[in-house]
Design a protein around this motif. Structure first.
Motif, short mmCIF file in Angstrom:
data_model
loop_
_atom_site.label_atom_id
_atom_site.label_comp_id
_atom_site.label_asym_id
_atom_site.label_seq_id
_atom_site.Cartn_x
_atom_site.Cartn_y
_atom_site.Cartn_z
N TYR A 95 26.81 -43.83 -43.67
CA TYR A 95 27.81 -43.31 -42.73
C TYR A 95 28.16 -41.84 -43.02
N GLU A 96 28.17 -41.48 -44.30
CA GLU A 96 28.70 -40.15 -44.65
C GLU A 96 27.73 -39.01 -44.36
N SER A 97 26.46 -39.22 -44.67
CA SER A 97 25.53 -38.08 -44.59
C SER A 97 24.30 -38.36 -43.74
N GLY A 98 24.05 -39.63 -43.42
CA GLY A 98 22.82 -39.95 -42.70
C GLY A 98 21.58 -39.91 -43.57
N GLN A 99 21.75 -39.68 -44.89
CA GLN A 99 20.60 -39.62 -45.78
C GLN A 99 20.24 -40.99 -46.35
N PRO A 100 19.00 -41.24 -46.77
CA PRO A 100 17.88 -40.29 -46.77
C PRO A 100 17.15 -40.20 -45.43
N LYS A 143 21.43 -45.24 -37.08
CA LYS A 143 22.33 -44.36 -36.33
C LYS A 143 22.83 -43.18 -37.15
N GLY A 144 22.68 -43.25 -38.48
CA GLY A 144 23.15 -42.15 -39.34
C GLY A 144 22.57 -40.80 -38.92
N PRO A 145 21.26 -40.67 -38.82
CA PRO A 145 20.70 -39.37 -38.45
C PRO A 145 21.08 -38.92 -37.04
N VAL A 146 21.44 -39.86 -36.17
CA VAL A 146 21.84 -39.46 -34.81
C VAL A 146 23.17 -38.72 -34.87
N VAL A 147 24.12 -39.24 -35.65
CA VAL A 147 25.41 -38.54 -35.71
C VAL A 147 25.38 -37.34 -36.66
N SER A 182 31.34 -49.31 -35.72
CA SER A 182 31.59 -49.01 -34.31
C SER A 182 31.84 -47.53 -34.10
N ALA A 183 32.60 -46.91 -35.00
CA ALA A 183 32.93 -45.49 -34.85
C ALA A 183 31.67 -44.63 -34.92
N VAL A 184 30.74 -45.01 -35.80
CA VAL A 184 29.49 -44.24 -35.89
C VAL A 184 28.71 -44.38 -34.59
N VAL A 223 28.63 -40.41 -27.85
CA VAL A 223 29.28 -39.18 -27.37
C VAL A 223 28.34 -37.99 -27.59
N THR A 224 27.74 -37.94 -28.77
CA THR A 224 26.84 -36.82 -29.10
C THR A 224 25.67 -36.73 -28.13
N VAL A 225 25.04 -37.87 -27.88
CA VAL A 225 23.79 -37.85 -27.10
C VAL A 225 24.07 -37.92 -25.60
N LEU A 226 24.92 -38.87 -25.17
CA LEU A 226 25.07 -39.11 -23.73
C LEU A 226 26.04 -38.14 -23.08
N MET A 227 27.01 -37.64 -23.87
CA MET A 227 27.94 -36.66 -23.29
C MET A 227 27.55 -35.24 -23.69
N GLY A 228 26.52 -35.10 -24.52
CA GLY A 228 26.10 -33.77 -24.95
C GLY A 228 27.18 -33.04 -25.72
N PHE A 229 27.96 -33.80 -26.50
CA PHE A 229 29.14 -33.26 -27.17
C PHE A 229 29.09 -33.70 -28.63
N PRO A 230 28.60 -32.83 -29.52
CA PRO A 230 28.45 -33.24 -30.93
C PRO A 230 29.77 -33.78 -31.48
N PHE A 231 29.71 -34.97 -32.05
CA PHE A 231 30.91 -35.71 -32.42
C PHE A 231 30.64 -36.43 -33.73
N LYS A 232 31.62 -36.41 -34.63
CA LYS A 232 31.44 -37.07 -35.93
C LYS A 232 32.31 -38.32 -36.01
N PRO A 233 31.88 -39.30 -36.81
CA PRO A 233 32.63 -40.56 -36.90
C PRO A 233 34.11 -40.36 -37.25
N HIS A 234 34.43 -39.36 -38.09
CA HIS A 234 35.84 -39.20 -38.48
C HIS A 234 36.70 -38.69 -37.32
N GLN A 235 36.04 -38.22 -36.24
CA GLN A 235 36.80 -37.78 -35.06
C GLN A 235 37.19 -38.97 -34.17
#
Lengths: 327, 327
Positions: free
Chosen positions: B86-91, B111-115, B207-209, B215-227
Motif C-alpha cells: 500500500y505504501e510504495s507499490g514496491q517491488p 493495484k500498488g503500482p497503479v496508485v 478499498s481506498a487504494v 480516480v487516477t486512471v478514470l478521472m485522469g486525476f492523480p490521487f493517493k490512498p491517504h487522500q
C-alpha cells in the motif's frame, strides 16, 4: 444527437481530432435538406422545435426517397434512426446498405436491421473497410455491444438474462405503486416512454427483437425474433403485481438466452424475482443484463434512467469508433 | 493464468493469431526458472501443486533478484503478480519499470503500482510503444478500466460509488446470517478470500487504494490512498448488521469519489443501503460500481462470484490488448 454534437464540438476537435459538419437531414415530418457546405444545426433545431419544416424557399430540393437522399448527401457517416420494423427491418436495411455502398459508415439506433441484416451489412462494411455499428439499438447508450467487442477478448458468452424493455418495466413499477394496467400505460405514454401503440412492448416483441439482436451479435448465432419463446405482461393483473411485492417478490419481464449444445434457446416472459436477484432493484425505465461466460461467471451491466440523451451518446460513441480518431 | 493460457492455447492461435511460450517463472516460495525455449507449464504446475520447487538439478540458475530475473528472461510480456504494497507499490513498480525498459509489455494484477506510478509507467510505455495494463487490479477480471478506455469515448466521469472489497462484503453477508465479527473473519480466511492478516481489508485501506486507482486512471486525476477519507467496518457490531437487515437495510462498505470543481473528493465508509439501491443485492464476494458521467446518468458494472480464475482472465485480456492480435 444534433445537440450533443454541438455541445461537444470543441472537445471532439481537441481530444479526438474530429471536426464535423452535417451535410444532410432527412425527416418524416419536417422535410429534408442537403447542404454540402454544412447545415446550420442551431437554425435547424429551432425550426424543428418550432414545428416548422427544415426546408426554406432558398434551399435546394432534396430527394424525398431515403436511398436517393443518402446517395445525394456525400457524407462520410450515415446516422439511421427510423422507427423499428419488427418484421423486415425496412426501410433501415436499405438505408444502411445504400450508405455502405456510397462509402459511408453506417450507424443506427434501430434494432431491426441488426436482427434482419447483421451478417450482410457487417460483411459489406468489412469488404469496403467501413463500419456497421448500432450501440444504441439495445440498452440505449449503454455500451453493451462494445463491452463484448472491445473489452472481453477470447471470452465465450454462454448465456444472458436481463430486463431490456423500459415501457413494461416502468409499467410494473407503476402498478406496484397502485396504478391499474391502463393507468400505467397512460402514465408511460404521458412520460414519453411508451409509444401511441405500446403493443410491441407489452407483448414482449420489443424484448424478443433485442434478445435476437444480442444472440446474433454476441453469440455469433444468427437468430430471429420468432425463435424467441415469448409471453408478454398482459396476463399479470395489477393486483398480482402488488400482492407479489407484499411477498417480497417483483414481477419483471425477463429476457433470457442460453447455448444448449450447438443451439441457442431463448425466451421472454414475466417472472417473479426476489431480493437476492440483481434484477430486483432495476426499477422504472432502467434496464440490465447479466452475462455468464466461460471466463467470468457473472458480469452485469445496469443502465439507470436512460433517455433520448443516452441514445444520442451511443450514436456519438459509434461515430468515434468508426472514424477511429480517439484520443 | 498458466492453466487458462494452456486451456485456451488453440483458441488463441486460431481466433487471435497468438502463439506463446513461457520463458521464465519467478516465485517467492517455489524458486525460479528460465528457459528461452519454453517452460513445460504442465510440469511446472504439477511441481507447484505438489509443493516442490520449480528448479531441478539440470536447470540453469535464474537470478533471485526480481529486476535481474526480468532482464535475464527476454520475454515480450511480463505478468507481475506480487502482493500489494500500500505504501510504495514496491517491488512491483521496479519490476514493471524494468520490463518496459527491456521492451516488454508490463501487465499486473497489483493495484500498488497503479496508485504509485501510473503516470511514470504509462509514459514510459507510450514512449517505447508498449503497454502498461492492469485490468485485474480492481474488480478482478471485470473490465472496469477497459470499459472506460475502449467503450465510452468522449464521456467525462463525474462520480462513482461502489463496493470494491470482497473480504468485507463477504463478512457483512456472513454477519447478516448470524456469524460474529470474529467468526466472519475466520470463515472468510477458511474460504481463501481473506488473507492471514485481513487488517487492510477491514480498515478500508484496500478499498481506498482501489478508489485512488480509479480516480487516477478514470478521472485522469492523480490521487493517493491517504487522500481518501477512510473508515473501516471494525465499528459495526454483528448485532447492528442483523438489526439493520430487520429494518430493510444492509450495511455495506461504500467507496465513493466525485469531482468538486477542479478537485476530487473521495471516501470509504460503512453505510446502510436500502432495497432501492443497486448495491443492496451485491452479496458475498461480489463487487459493483455505479458510474455517473456527463453522457450516461448511471451505468453500473457488477461482478458476481469472482475468484482466481477471473483475475487470470483479466491478465489474459490485457495480454491480447497488448499484442493487439485480436480476431
Amino acid at each position: 444527437l444534433a445537440r450533443l454534437l454541438t455541445e461537444k464540438r470543441e472537445e471532439l476537435a481537441s481530444s479526438h481530432g474530429l471536426q464535423w459538419r452535417v451535410t444532410g437531414i432527412h425527416t418524416r415530418r419536417h422535410g429534408s435538406i442537403i447542404d454540402p457546405e454544412g447545415i446550420d444545426l442551431a437554425l435547424a433545431l429551432r425550426r424543428m422545435d418550432g414545428g416548422q419544416s427544415l426546408e426554406s424557399p432558398s434551399s435546394a430540393a432534396a430527394p424525398a426517397d431515403g436511398p436517393a437522399f443518402i446517395r445525394a448527401c456525400k457524407g462520410d457517416v450515415l446516422f439511421e434512426n427510423t422507427p423499428v420494423n419488427y418484421e423486415s427491418g425496412q426501410p433501415a436495411v436499405d438505408h444502411l446498405r445504400t450508405a455502405l455502398q456510397c462509402d459511408m459508415h453506417a450507424i443506427t439506433a434501430n434494432k431491426g436491421p441488426v436482427v434482419h441484416a447483421y451478417v450482410e451489412l457487417s460483411q459489406l462494411a468489412a469488404r469496403r473497410n467501413l463500419r456497421f455499428l448500432f450501440e444504441s439499438a439495445v440498452m440505449d447508450g449503454a455500451p453493451i455491444f462494445s463491452l463484448w467487442r472491445e473489452t472481453l477478448p477470447a471470452a465465450v458468452l454462454q448465456s444472458f438474462r436481463g430486463i431490456l424493455n423500459s415501457t413494461t418495466n416502468l409499467m410494473l413499477t407503476l402498478m406496484e405503486s397502485g396504478d391499474s394496467f391502463e393507468q400505467a400505460i397512460a402514465r408511460a405514454q404521458a412520460l414519453g416512454i411508451a409509444e401511441t401503440d405500446p403493443g410491441g412492448d407489452i407483448s414482449g416483441m420489443d424484448s424478443a427483437v433485442k434478445v435476437a439482436a444480442l444472440v446474433t451479435v454476441l453469440m455469433g448465432f444468427p437468430f430471429k425474433p420468432h425463435q424467441v419463446e415469448r409471453m408478454g405482461i398482459e396476463s399479470i393483473p395489477a393486483e398480482e403485481v402488488r400482492s407479489a411485492l407484499g411477498r417480497g417478490r417483483r414481477w419483471k419481464l425477463i429476457c433470457q438466452a442460453q447455448r444448449a449444445g450447438s443451439e441457442v434457446t431463448a425466451f421472454v416472459r414475466p417472472e417473479q424475482v426476489d431480493v437476492s436477484d440483481p434484477l430486483y432493484s432495476v426499477m422504472g425505465t432502467s434496464s440490465a443484463v447479466t452475462f455468464h461466460s466461460d471466463v467470468l461467471e457473472s458480469l452485469t451491466l445496469v443502465e439507470g434512467n436512460p433517455g433520448p440523451d443516452t441514445t444520442a451518446y451511443g450514436l456519438l460513441a459509434d461515430l468515434l469508433r468508426a472514424v477511429a480518431l480517439r484520443g
